[in-house]
Design a protein around this motif. Structure first.
Motif, short mmCIF file in Angstrom:
data_model
loop_
_atom_site.label_atom_id
_atom_site.label_comp_id
_atom_site.label_asym_id
_atom_site.label_seq_id
_atom_site.Cartn_x
_atom_site.Cartn_y
_atom_site.Cartn_z
N CYS A 194 1.69 -3.38 -4.39
CA CYS A 194 2.21 -3.54 -3.13
C CYS A 194 1.31 -3.99 -2.36
O CYS A 194 0.09 -3.67 -2.17
CB CYS A 194 2.92 -2.19 -2.51
N CYS A 214 2.15 -5.01 0.94
CA CYS A 214 2.82 -4.88 2.31
C CYS A 214 1.74 -4.63 3.27
O CYS A 214 0.65 -4.35 2.96
CB CYS A 214 3.65 -3.88 2.36
N CYS A 268 -0.16 -1.23 2.81
CA CYS A 268 -1.18 -1.13 1.68
C CYS A 268 -2.41 -2.07 1.73
O CYS A 268 -3.29 -1.53 1.33
CB CYS A 268 -0.26 -1.36 0.30
N ASN A 310 5.26 3.68 1.14
CA ASN A 310 4.24 2.97 1.78
C ASN A 310 4.40 1.76 2.57
O ASN A 310 3.65 1.42 3.65
CB ASN A 310 3.54 2.51 0.42
N THR A 311 5.79 1.39 2.82
CA THR A 311 6.20 0.37 3.62
C THR A 311 6.44 0.80 4.95
O THR A 311 6.67 -0.06 6.07
CB THR A 311 7.49 -0.50 3.12
ZN ZN Z 1 2.95 -1.15 0.30
#
Ligand code: ZN
Length: 314
Positions: free
Chosen positions: A19, A21, A24, A283-284
């Motif tokens: 990821c 994003c 992250c 995590n987003t």
């Molecule tokens: Zn992420």
């Protein structure tokens, strides 16, 4: 009862291996105001000798090593060198990030696993790797429970730990890896559960890592808890679709979002009794950013955002 939060992220952890994003990326760059997190894992104990895991995360090996209470205790020279304070595991669903850790506990250590008949069938009848947990007669003991009915958690010696658990049905959503034919044989009421753990003095922990919707009965249940660990997976319903460019909404994958009028922040605004803590945070989710307005909004509403390593007593 002591409660330890060994991991607080949703499946994939934070950061997630594939990821990029904003969260992250910033965490890897060292510019993120917030903490890395392993996949959600909770451990509880009444006597601080027998511990029970709520779920078994894919990060379990590292989580156990990071928690001295869960290390093998060798107080006398006569004690066996292969032992563990972990007496049992309670499974609330069959999601990979909730059950894969069981395979990491395969070193012939006696262990009791509490779950529904449906979740047990998925693991033992459809996934042959789980046979590694049953190579010896005293290795793994399955203990089936029925949602709605309380049951005691047992110590190694088979004694009542004095902690009682009760599962409540939260959703009928089985993981995508469960085949349609198997799904048709399973009880939809045993798919996705919340757990209520009660001490002898009546103190209650509510553990709800995957909640698709909130109704009045659930709200009432949650308001009877002293500590609530609640689904903080996604901030908004279309969060994954925006990051991935396609895919499913939060609610389609079994998680009510935190924000919006239909979200948990608003729906649970009337809770009076429990200490309210979000766990299982993807995590987003922008609320992981402690410099952001989403974080401030959550904290202002009286919620905490769980971090790995937290512990408390109730
Ligand atoms: Zn992420």
């Amino acid at each position: 009862m002591r409660v330890r939060i060994l991991g607080s992220a949703a499946g994939g952890g934070f950061p997630q291996w594939n990821c990029a994003c904003p969260n992250c990326r910033a965490l890897r760059a060292g510019t993120f105001r917030g903490k890395a997190r392993t996949q959600t894992q909770v451990a509880i104990s009444h006597d601080l000798r027998s511990w029970f895991l709520l779920g078994a995360s894919p990060d379990l090996r590292a989580q156990i090593e990071a928690t001295p209470d869960l290390h093998p205790q060798t107080s006398s020279p006569n004690q066996a060198l292969r032992q563990s304070p972990i007496a049992g595991v309670v499974l609330a669903n069959a999601d990979l990030d909730h059950v894969l850790g069981l395979l990491l506990l395969r070193e012939l250590q006696p262990l009791r696993v509490y779950t529904t008949g449906s979740i047990r069938r998925i693991l033992t009848e459809d996934n042959s790797m789980f046979a590694m947990l049953q190579r010896a007669p005293d290795q793994l003991t399955w203990s089936n429970f029925v949602p709605g009915t309380g049951f005691p958690l047992h110590t190694f010696a088979g004694e009542d730990s004095s902690l009682r658990c009760r599962a409540i049905c939260l959703g009928a959503h089985y993981p995508a890896y469960v085949s349609p034919s198997r799904r048709s044989e399973l009880n939809p009421g045993e798919a996705s559960l919340g757990l209520i753990i009660e001490t002898p003095l009546g103190k209650r922990l509510a553990y709800m890592p995957a909640v698709p919707q909130i109704n009045d009965a659930l709200t009432e249940e949650l308001d009877s808890a002293d500590v609530l660990l609640f689904d903080g997976t996604f901030w908004s319903d279309d969060e994954l679709m925006r990051i991935q460019g396609s895919g499913q909404t939060a609610q389609q994958v079994g998680h009510i979002p935190v924000s919006s009028p239909e979200g948990s922040l608003n729906k649970l605004a009337g809770l009076r009794r429990p200490r309210k803590i979000y766990v299982h945070i993807n995590n987003t989710n922008p609320m992981l950013n402690e410099a952001g307005s989403e974080y401030r909004q959550v904290r202002k509403a009286g919620w905490e955002i769980a971090e790995d390593g937290w512990q408390f007593d109730l």
